[in-house]
Motif scaffolding. Structure first.
Motif, mmCIF file in Angstrom:
data_model
loop_
_atom_site.group_PDB
_atom_site.id
_atom_site.type_symbol
_atom_site.label_atom_id
_atom_site.label_comp_id
_atom_site.label_asym_id
_atom_site.label_seq_id
_atom_site.Cartn_x
_atom_site.Cartn_y
_atom_site.Cartn_z
ATOM 1 N N LEU A 48 202.509 33.522 52.822
ATOM 2 C CA LEU A 48 203.429 32.629 52.108
ATOM 3 C C LEU A 48 204.505 33.406 51.361
ATOM 4 N N HIS A 49 205.325 34.092 52.127
ATOM 5 C CA HIS A 49 206.430 34.811 51.500
ATOM 6 C C HIS A 49 207.526 34.984 52.537
ATOM 7 N N GLY A 75 197.244 36.779 43.188
ATOM 8 C CA GLY A 75 198.062 35.649 43.647
ATOM 9 C C GLY A 75 197.941 35.527 45.153
ATOM 10 N N GLY A 77 197.142 33.179 47.343
ATOM 11 C CA GLY A 77 197.594 32.035 48.144
ATOM 12 C C GLY A 77 196.514 31.512 49.067
ATOM 13 N N ASP A 97 193.653 33.620 42.624
ATOM 14 C CA ASP A 97 194.818 32.728 42.633
ATOM 15 C C ASP A 97 194.624 31.578 41.648
ATOM 16 N N LEU A 98 195.742 31.188 41.044
ATOM 17 C CA LEU A 98 195.741 30.124 40.040
ATOM 18 C C LEU A 98 195.481 28.747 40.642
ATOM 19 N N THR A 99 195.947 28.524 41.862
ATOM 20 C CA THR A 99 195.935 27.173 42.449
ATOM 21 C C THR A 99 194.593 26.907 43.141
ATOM 22 N N TYR A 102 194.520 26.021 46.820
ATOM 23 C CA TYR A 102 194.753 27.136 47.728
ATOM 24 C C TYR A 102 193.481 27.985 47.852
ATOM 25 N N ALA A 126 196.331 35.690 36.946
ATOM 26 C CA ALA A 126 196.708 37.099 36.973
ATOM 27 C C ALA A 126 196.775 37.673 35.562
ATOM 28 N N HIS A 142 201.900 39.953 46.175
ATOM 29 C CA HIS A 142 203.036 39.638 47.039
ATOM 30 C C HIS A 142 203.588 38.270 46.646
ATOM 31 N N ASN A 143 204.780 38.261 46.130
ATOM 32 C CA ASN A 143 205.495 37.021 45.779
ATOM 33 C C ASN A 143 204.700 36.074 44.871
HETATM 34 C C1 LIG Z 1 204.409 32.245 47.160
HETATM 35 S S1 LIG Z 1 202.670 32.176 46.999
HETATM 36 C C2 LIG Z 1 202.221 33.760 47.717
HETATM 37 C C3 LIG Z 1 200.779 33.802 48.140
HETATM 38 C C4 LIG Z 1 200.313 35.118 48.773
HETATM 39 N N1 LIG Z 1 200.514 36.238 47.866
HETATM 40 C C5 LIG Z 1 201.032 35.389 50.065
HETATM 41 O O1 LIG Z 1 201.920 36.246 50.073
HETATM 42 O O2 LIG Z 1 200.688 34.746 51.070
HETATM 43 C C6 LIG Z 1 202.433 32.491 45.274
HETATM 44 C C7 LIG Z 1 201.007 32.334 44.810
HETATM 45 O O3 LIG Z 1 200.914 32.827 43.475
HETATM 46 C C8 LIG Z 1 199.969 32.043 42.792
HETATM 47 N N2 LIG Z 1 200.174 32.185 41.351
HETATM 48 C C9 LIG Z 1 201.225 31.781 40.599
HETATM 49 N N3 LIG Z 1 201.025 32.064 39.299
HETATM 50 C C10 LIG Z 1 199.814 32.677 39.221
HETATM 51 C C11 LIG Z 1 199.040 33.214 38.156
HETATM 52 N N4 LIG Z 1 199.444 33.145 36.884
HETATM 53 N N5 LIG Z 1 197.854 33.773 38.436
HETATM 54 C C12 LIG Z 1 197.392 33.824 39.720
HETATM 55 N N6 LIG Z 1 198.078 33.318 40.769
HETATM 56 C C13 LIG Z 1 199.276 32.762 40.532
HETATM 57 C C14 LIG Z 1 200.234 30.641 43.302
HETATM 58 O O4 LIG Z 1 199.158 29.774 43.076
HETATM 59 C C15 LIG Z 1 200.518 30.903 44.779
HETATM 60 O O5 LIG Z 1 199.348 30.802 45.556
#
Ligand SMILES: C[S@@+](CC[C@H](N)C(=O)[O-])C[C@H]1O[C@@H](n2cnc3c(N)ncnc32)[C@H](O)[C@@H]1O
Length: 284
Positions: A48-49, A75, A77, A97-99, A102, A126, A142-143
């Motif tokens: 997801l980037h 994070g 995803g 991951d926060l979600t 996911y 995180a 990553h992202n």
């Molecule tokens: C754009 S997605 C990228 C997911 C994965 N890193 C990838 O590249 O496939 C961003 C992810 O960051 C997570 N995220 C955002 N804020 C966060 C936090 N404070 N702690 C942990 N995860 C977080 C979101 O839930 C989401 O799944």
């Protein structure tokens, strides 16, 4: 989407199993009912980037995971990158991951790929990793940090859980030279309130404040601006390909992609790839 929580941008509450089913259904519709469910076949959807699987390969070349190592994905995803690294390099990968939705979907996809024993997914932030000190050889993100205002806090937590000498690789979007992102939604946020882009200088400062030594810092503003223009024009002419992260969040997928390309093209964002190291002998 309900409200302005970061999680609401990524998933509707309670949609975890439905997300995994949608990913697998999209893959089968494209590649046939008997397609093997593997990190490679899922890769067009679950990285997801921007630049998808290719960007994961670039990150992995910087991370250099070794067989048997403990790797952390901050994070994580849907777990696409984590599964790919576990399968290809023979590592044990933990994703945080926060979600919640996911995390549920990632666990389902781990099981579907036969990787549940090598990829562990934990719901958490995180900023407060639910993990012990000095427990990972390498970590990457990553992202994900674009959703987090307190990036110094993310780097402090990464430092804490890495072993002395451990490596952190970051690949994400920083602020570009030409002002804030103009058009939403983009891949990481539906609203400006959930988008926090740091400058390169702030990123260097926050990593150093956490205790990291920066090994390499690459800002990819130039090349991505050129390729983004071509990618935007292709999207506008041809629409979305059959497989992609839009499968997870149908509706505004085309606009998300076009807005993201426009922001790169206009120099409002730039991609960075960073390798940092926790010094040997440092306390966690
Ligand atoms: C754009 S997605 C990228 C997911 C994965 N890193 C990838 O590249 O496939 C961003 C992810 O960051 C997570 N995220 C955002 N804020 C966060 C936090 N404070 N702690 C942990 N995860 C977080 C979101 O839930 C989401 O799944």
């Amino acid at each position: 989407m309900s409200g302005q929580r970061v999680q609401d941008h990524y998933a509707r509450p309670g949609s975890g199993t439905a997300i995994a089913a949608r990913v697998i259904a999209a893959l089968r519709a494209f590649a046939g009912a008997h397609v093997a469910i593997t990190p490679e076949t899922l890769a067009p959807i679950d990285h997801l980037h921007g630049r998808g699987y290719l960007a994961t390969q670039e990150l992995t070349a910087l991370l250099e995971p070794q067989p048997g190592e403990a790797i952390l994905d901050i994070g994580s995803g849907l777990g696409g990158p984590a599964r790919w690294i576990a399968a290809v390099f023979g590592c044990a990968v933990t994703g945080v991951d926060l979600t919640e939705e996911y995390c549920d979907a990632a666990r389902e996809l781990n099981a579907a790929c036969g990787l549940a024993d090598r990829v562990r997914i934990m719901q958490g932030s995180a900023l407060a990793l639910p993990l012990p000190d000095a427990s990972f050889d390498r970590a990457y993100s990553h992202n994900a940090v674009m959703n987090i205002a307190d990036k110094a806090g993310v780097y402090r937590e990464a430092f804490r859980v890495l072993r002395p000498g451990g490596r952190l690789v970051l690949a994400h979007i920083n602020a570009g030279p030409n002002g804030p992102v103009e058009f939403f939604p983009v891949g990481w946020a539906s609203l400006p309130a959930n988008s926090f882009l740091a400058t390169d200088e702030e990123t260097r400062r926050d990593l150093a404040a956490a205790g990291f030594a920066i090994v390499t810092f690459q800002s990819l503003a130039g090349p991505t601006a050129t390729t983004a223009g071509a990618a935007r024009r292709k999207l506008e002419a041809e629409g979305l390909p059959p497989l992609g992260p839009h499968v997870i969040r149908p509706g505004d997928g085309l606009q998300v992609q076009i807005n993201g390309m426009r922001a790169r093209e206009d120099g409002r964002v730039c991609e960075v790839q960073i390798v940092a190291r926790k010094p040997d002998g440092s306390q966690s």
